[in-house]
Design an enzyme around this catalytic site. Sequence first.
Site, PDB file in Angstrom:
ATOM      1  N   LYS A 144       0.859  -1.176   0.000  1.00 24.65           N
ATOM      2  CA  LYS A 144       0.000   0.000   0.000  1.00 24.65           C
ATOM      3  C   LYS A 144       0.896   1.227   0.000  1.00 24.65           C
ATOM      4  O   LYS A 144       2.016   1.122   0.487  1.00 24.65           O
ATOM      5  CB  LYS A 144      -0.935  -0.006   1.210  1.00 24.65           C
ATOM      6  CG  LYS A 144      -0.221   0.169   2.560  1.00 24.65           C
ATOM      7  CD  LYS A 144      -0.909   1.101   3.498  1.00 24.65           C
ATOM      8  CE  LYS A 144      -0.559   2.534   3.313  1.00 24.65           C
ATOM      9  NZ  LYS A 144       0.101   3.195   4.438  1.00 24.65           N
ATOM     10  N   HIS A 174      -0.070  -4.212   5.914  1.00 23.36           N
ATOM     11  CA  HIS A 174       0.627  -4.969   6.965  1.00 23.36           C
ATOM     12  C   HIS A 174      -0.225  -5.159   8.221  1.00 23.36           C
ATOM     13  O   HIS A 174       0.053  -6.022   9.033  1.00 23.36           O
ATOM     14  CB  HIS A 174       1.995  -4.352   7.283  1.00 23.36           C
ATOM     15  CG  HIS A 174       1.955  -3.124   8.132  1.00 23.36           C
ATOM     16  ND1 HIS A 174       1.706  -1.878   7.626  1.00 23.36           N
ATOM     17  CD2 HIS A 174       2.124  -2.949   9.460  1.00 23.36           C
ATOM     18  CE1 HIS A 174       1.737  -0.993   8.606  1.00 23.36           C
ATOM     19  NE2 HIS A 174       1.980  -1.613   9.740  1.00 23.36           N
ATOM     20  N   LYS A 178      -0.891  -8.603  11.345  1.00 23.27           N
ATOM     21  CA  LYS A 178      -0.758  -8.517  12.805  1.00 23.27           C
ATOM     22  C   LYS A 178      -1.584  -9.632  13.435  1.00 23.27           C
ATOM     23  O   LYS A 178      -2.759  -9.803  13.114  1.00 23.27           O
ATOM     24  CB  LYS A 178      -1.219  -7.148  13.316  1.00 23.27           C
ATOM     25  CG  LYS A 178      -0.270  -6.021  12.923  1.00 23.27           C
ATOM     26  CD  LYS A 178      -0.699  -4.708  13.548  1.00 23.27           C
ATOM     27  CE  LYS A 178       0.037  -3.536  12.929  1.00 23.27           C
ATOM     28  NZ  LYS A 178       1.277  -3.171  13.559  1.00 23.27           N
ATOM     29  N   GLU A 212      -1.102   7.061  16.929  1.00 24.68           N
ATOM     30  CA  GLU A 212       0.356   6.908  16.897  1.00 24.68           C
ATOM     31  C   GLU A 212       1.015   8.061  17.636  1.00 24.68           C
ATOM     32  O   GLU A 212       0.506   9.192  17.597  1.00 24.68           O
ATOM     33  CB  GLU A 212       0.855   6.965  15.456  1.00 24.68           C
ATOM     34  CG  GLU A 212       0.379   5.866  14.571  1.00 24.68           C
ATOM     35  CD  GLU A 212       1.080   5.958  13.219  1.00 24.68           C
ATOM     36  OE1 GLU A 212       2.172   5.400  13.094  1.00 24.68           O
ATOM     37  OE2 GLU A 212       0.553   6.623  12.320  1.00 24.68           O
ATOM     38  N   ASP A 231      -3.333   7.698   3.974  1.00 26.18           N
ATOM     39  CA  ASP A 231      -2.231   6.900   4.527  1.00 26.18           C
ATOM     40  C   ASP A 231      -2.748   5.799   5.458  1.00 26.18           C
ATOM     41  O   ASP A 231      -2.161   4.719   5.517  1.00 26.18           O
ATOM     42  CB  ASP A 231      -1.275   7.827   5.296  1.00 26.18           C
ATOM     43  CG  ASP A 231      -0.016   7.116   5.771  1.00 26.18           C
ATOM     44  OD1 ASP A 231       0.609   6.415   4.955  1.00 26.18           O
ATOM     45  OD2 ASP A 231       0.341   7.250   6.960  1.00 26.18           O
ATOM     46  N   HIS A 236      -5.655   0.635   6.466  1.00 23.93           N
ATOM     47  CA  HIS A 236      -5.635  -0.090   7.746  1.00 23.93           C
ATOM     48  C   HIS A 236      -6.978  -0.013   8.485  1.00 23.93           C
ATOM     49  O   HIS A 236      -7.494  -1.012   8.961  1.00 23.93           O
ATOM     50  CB  HIS A 236      -4.540   0.459   8.664  1.00 23.93           C
ATOM     51  CG  HIS A 236      -3.171   0.468   8.041  1.00 23.93           C
ATOM     52  ND1 HIS A 236      -2.742  -0.521   7.199  1.00 23.93           N
ATOM     53  CD2 HIS A 236      -2.131   1.329   8.150  1.00 23.93           C
ATOM     54  CE1 HIS A 236      -1.502  -0.258   6.809  1.00 23.93           C
ATOM     55  NE2 HIS A 236      -1.110   0.864   7.373  1.00 23.93           N
ATOM     56  N   LYS A 336      -1.450  11.138  13.966  1.00 20.47           N
ATOM     57  CA  LYS A 336      -0.022  11.134  14.313  1.00 20.47           C
ATOM     58  C   LYS A 336       0.175  12.032  15.519  1.00 20.47           C
ATOM     59  O   LYS A 336      -0.610  12.946  15.756  1.00 20.47           O
ATOM     60  CB  LYS A 336       0.801  11.686  13.148  1.00 20.47           C
ATOM     61  CG  LYS A 336       0.713  10.830  11.906  1.00 20.47           C
ATOM     62  CD  LYS A 336       2.082  10.341  11.513  1.00 20.47           C
ATOM     63  CE  LYS A 336       2.048   9.414  10.331  1.00 20.47           C
ATOM     64  NZ  LYS A 336       2.456   8.050  10.638  1.00 20.47           N
TER      65      LYS A 336
HETATM   66  C1  BG6 Z   1       1.925   2.770   7.553  1.00 21.52           C
HETATM   67  C2  BG6 Z   1       1.752   4.253   7.414  1.00 21.52           C
HETATM   68  O1  BG6 Z   1       1.146   2.094   6.620  1.00 21.52           O
HETATM   69  O2  BG6 Z   1       1.525   2.371   8.879  1.00 21.52           O
HETATM   70  C3  BG6 Z   1       2.557   4.986   8.475  1.00 21.52           C
HETATM   71  O3  BG6 Z   1       2.181   4.641   6.116  1.00 21.52           O
HETATM   72  C4  BG6 Z   1       2.201   4.481   9.864  1.00 21.52           C
HETATM   73  O4  BG6 Z   1       2.332   6.403   8.393  1.00 21.52           O
HETATM   74  C5  BG6 Z   1       2.290   2.959   9.919  1.00 21.52           C
HETATM   75  O5  BG6 Z   1       3.109   5.063  10.787  1.00 21.52           O
HETATM   76  C6  BG6 Z   1       1.742   2.442  11.232  1.00 21.52           C
HETATM   77  O6  BG6 Z   1       2.015   1.063  11.349  1.00 21.52           O
HETATM   78  P1  BG6 Z   1       2.174   0.368  12.772  1.00 21.52           P
HETATM   79  O7  BG6 Z   1       2.367  -1.064  12.437  1.00 21.52           O
HETATM   80  O8  BG6 Z   1       3.341   1.002  13.447  1.00 21.52           O
HETATM   81  O9  BG6 Z   1       0.895   0.642  13.523  1.00 21.52           O
END
Ligand code: BG6
Length: 486
Positions: A144, A174, A178, A212, A231, A236, A336
């Site tokens: 992605k 991703h 998880k 985050e 993003d 997600h 963020k």
């Molecule tokens: C990514 C985003 O797909 O996922 C990032 O592009 C983000 O901006 C990240 O920080 C978050 O992933 P995780 O696994 O740390 O929650």
Amino acid sequence: MDTENVMNIFIFGGTGDLAQRKLLPALYRHFKAERLGLQVKIYGIGSSSFDVSSYQQEIKKKLSTNLESIEYDEKAIQKFIKIISYIKIDFNINTDFDSLKKITSNKDRNIFYLAVSPIYYKVIAENLNKQTLIGLHSSIIVEKPIGNNLQSSIDINESLALYFKENQIFRIDHYLGKEAVQNLLALRFGNIIFEKIWSNVAVDHVQITVAETLGLEKRGPYYDQTGAIKDMLQNHLLQILCLVAMEPPTNINSESIRDEKLKVLRSLRPLKANETNDHLVIGQYKDGAINAKPITSYLDENGVNEESKTETFVALKLWIDNWRWSGVPFFLRTGKRMAEKRSEIVIQFKSVPHNIFDLNNKQKDNQLIIRLQPEESIKLKIMIKKPSASGFHLQELPLDLLFDDYYEDDHLDAYERLLMDIIENKPSLFMRRDEVEEAWRFTDQLINSIADSEISLSKYNAGSWGPSSSDLLIANQNAQWNNEED
Ligand code: BG6
């Protein structure tokens, strides 16, 4: 894995951040645990000039910083780097792909991992095809964002579909790798107790939070063009939403699960421009502090335009127009530089239909909190009677399941899990083309509504839970975000 077959893992972008931080450490862990067959070779591919041994030394150096010290095993690393080579290729020059032709044929199991910007997906696929490197056993892996809107995602999907069948294309989100996200399937469909109450019959609303503390991590130019909606929300959060809201699939096969997820995406109610104020909050962080460390504002980040209107936070109330979820709002938020790193799902149940207790007994409604990260846990808040010599007093207590109490060392990182599924050719944890396009259809519509509306960007302090308007958004449902500390 069948160790008789040669398997080549070609990582385009072999010197890049994703390869160094995620893919090679994940492959190393599999190698060390002897989960890779004997015939596996890994090729880093990039435009920088490296000879094989300097690339291997570079990988070794990066592994020492990207692995936990306990995982770092000098002997295993020495063996691991021996299965790694480097090939210099300019992705745009077809004759450069000759060097791949010399080391493999389309009879091998060739895995082409495109850890590069999507602008190269098309040309790489074309050049692999021209050199007849794509065979029945080949797979292509893309990350992605699959595009930047519906049309560009269709273009990317079309260009891959020219040379690869859908079951050879692995689109990574991703979050689906998880462990905790997959556990949603176990929780919902491995237990009878939730199904009958998993609907508008008993659910008041659902919250999905992916907060985050991280900022842009040297990705300023990318992020400033992208923002939180594209993003995080488009992929997600919508993927988590699908797993929470989907109907029971007929079996655990990839197609059954993806069919049900797709139906959820198709049932999302498009947001109209005149509804944005009641349904959406977009925000951008300003100065603040996280864990007593000062944080500079988004506008002062490297690579960000000083007048940028890019959102670093989004909260959305959305509706799923189907029988199960009619009338149940889903509140999604991500941002963020928030107060904590926390990803969780809160299922807020309705009140009991009739309160038999007296008014002194304040009754709280049940809540199921599924924490995805940083730690994985499931907590069900229930009412009990507080032990007492006289009277009858209710109290809310949690039934608490913390996964670390049961599984200390068994955690695979998301990329480890996904890479193993690619190697074993299991596509259920990857997004099918129609899912990606449907998610973009919804997202494009949302972005157009924002453009057509008067909604403005609310500022929030770094280290907070986002703009106060996001609290109002959920307060209209007589509810509040679960910002509670454990
Ligand atoms: C990514 C985003 O797909 O996922 C990032 O592009 C983000 O901006 C990240 O920080 C978050 O992933 P995780 O696994 O740390 O929650």
